[in-house]
Design an enzyme around this catalytic site. Sequence first.
Site, short mmCIF file in Angstrom:
data_model
loop_
_atom_site.label_atom_id
_atom_site.label_comp_id
_atom_site.label_asym_id
_atom_site.label_seq_id
_atom_site.Cartn_x
_atom_site.Cartn_y
_atom_site.Cartn_z
N GLY A 416 0.82 -1.21 0.00
CA GLY A 416 0.00 0.00 0.00
C GLY A 416 0.85 1.26 0.00
O GLY A 416 1.95 1.31 -0.55
N SER A 417 0.35 2.29 0.66
CA SER A 417 0.94 3.63 0.54
C SER A 417 2.33 3.76 1.15
O SER A 417 3.04 4.73 0.85
CB SER A 417 0.01 4.66 1.19
OG SER A 417 -1.21 4.74 0.46
N VAL A 418 2.75 2.83 2.01
CA VAL A 418 4.12 2.92 2.52
C VAL A 418 5.12 2.74 1.38
O VAL A 418 6.31 3.01 1.53
CB VAL A 418 4.41 1.88 3.63
CG1 VAL A 418 3.57 2.17 4.86
CG2 VAL A 418 4.21 0.46 3.14
#
Length: 672
Positions: A416-418
């Site tokens: 995801g966004s990491v």
Amino acid sequence: MKRILLLFIIPLVLVACSNDEEVTPNKRFNDYVNHWNEQEFGEMYGMFSQVATESYPEDQSTLRTEKIYQDLNVSDLQIDFEELNEEELEMAMEEGTAELPFTVNMETIAGPITYEYEATLVQQGEEDEEEEMNWYVNWDPGFIFPDLKDGGEIGIDTVNPKRGEILDRNQMPLAINGTIVEVGVVPGELGDNAEQSKKQIAELLGISAESVDTALNAGWVQDNLFVPLKSVLSTEEELLSELSAIDGVQRRETTGRVYPAGEAAGHLVGYIRSITADDLEDLDPAQYSANDKIGSRGLEAHYEEQLKGKKGVKITINKEEQDEIILAETPVEDGETITVTIDVNVQEKLFKSYEEDAGTAAAINPTTGETLALVSSPAFDPNEVLYGTSGDLWERMENDEQNPLINRFASTYAPGSVFKPVTGAIGLKDGSIKLGEGIEIDGLTWSNGEGWGNYEVTRVSTSDGPVDLEDALIRSDNIFFARKAVEMGSDAYVSGLNEFGFGEDLPFEYPITMSTISTSGDLDDEVLLANSSYGQGELEMSALHVALTYTTFLNEGNMIMPTFLTSEETAQVWKEGLITPEQAKAIQEALRKVVTEGTAKKAQNADFPISGKTSTVELKLSDSESGAENGWFVGYPTDDQDILIAMMVEETQDKESGLAVQKVTDVLKQMK
């Protein structure tokens, strides 16, 4: 005249043929040696002389040799002998006896054995009888080993090595040879209620009553002898007290494998178990037997060869009233101590932070590359596997919906966004992203045209003006990264991912699943390319790899090589020049603002600055139906960059927002 000459030639031919067919001691013993080299003992016995067969029946000669060879694990057997020369051969043929010296070389469980001996061959048979004349071996036990000629027995003494221990970076134990308690029964002291006592013992130890009976009915058991049943940890004081109250129960202290970190390091360390028949088919019989233990899972399995050590073996010949004769001896070699970079303090704190939640975390020193923790939750307690008294342990774990038997830190997940800082770095190096340069994004959704059908990329908040890399990281703007990835194109983006280590094994001692771009290895589909840019699509990474990518931003654009053993050199670069020092500093500053202004504000609960990045990964069941959500946070102290944690918490959809942020923050606070 011609007729006389012909008659003279014929007898000469017949004599020549007769000499060629005559069996010599050289040829006969050569045949015997060939059988011996191949360990064809039945054929060897058929070549014994009459005196030998009368003195040494088959079970005392060749079958005994075969049994000894099996016990000694004889291999590379090679027997050589000196053939008789012409003069010696002529004399042997006249006298009907021959002496042939020979040398035996072999490998055994205790090392090589070499000896010299002499074989006597005699002629047997009558020329005028049905039995033809031939040469036979006057065998005696000296053929097995010369010191057995006048009697004696083979002895094999084995000394088991101490299994090596596993220690953390501070010499704290992860797996040690500690004190345990062996619980058993003295049958003659069970008293009048023996059956009831046995049933009670079985229930307390978590074993079957049948296994108790089997142990007590073994052939060696006597009423006054201690019969071991099960080992338990010495800390189980209440259990030991209940057992001691039963007539006939006794206990003895012994040494066993103990795992002080318990569940917290269950998947990391693993455990030892009994050898199986299947194991023995693939293992060195000189080092493993049916009564041995072997590493199972984790470090115990991965470093089995080093931890096991090597058995000490001594092969002797023993005779009454004489000192033992040593044929071969290999000294015992205790197993090596394995010291890892793991900090058990960090390991335990991270594991405990999960409480009832499932997930995985990796903690590293982002400057040196040392791995400080590898956590998988839920887990199992290796001590319970070895010494637990719950008979349904495995059944409970196999039926647990959270799958405590899965090693999550060795597995891969959608980050995801990491992952967005990595896409940002790829764009910066590619030139499609420039520091401080923004793009106009309208609304909460974006599609790149008819080729996308009804699919749209969504973002969580709108922007007031142009969106640059810093703003996109702070607000976690999916559309910014999707558009930039599409602008780069599949080939350039995949090339950038490969530079970050996708599609290759981590240069790491512990086996971690390789991070992958997609099921096919490419991103030819533009929607998949867009989704991958913000860590979804089919992109999957291990927590350790996620953590390593962030070292790029803390080391002037170089990704650090991970280490696992304290003996490894630290602060080595794995991937060099992924971005410039200036670009790395800019991403660092953005990661700090993610905490102060963006999605990770819960990290401000610490009394020191923390930087990092969050993500919520939606695990879709289908295009139209949402599934569970996994929450991530990668965080580190902004100033003292001595620890970086990448954490994933499963199924956060019905839980407090920012759960991973809170857990990582709490652990970092405890470390300061």
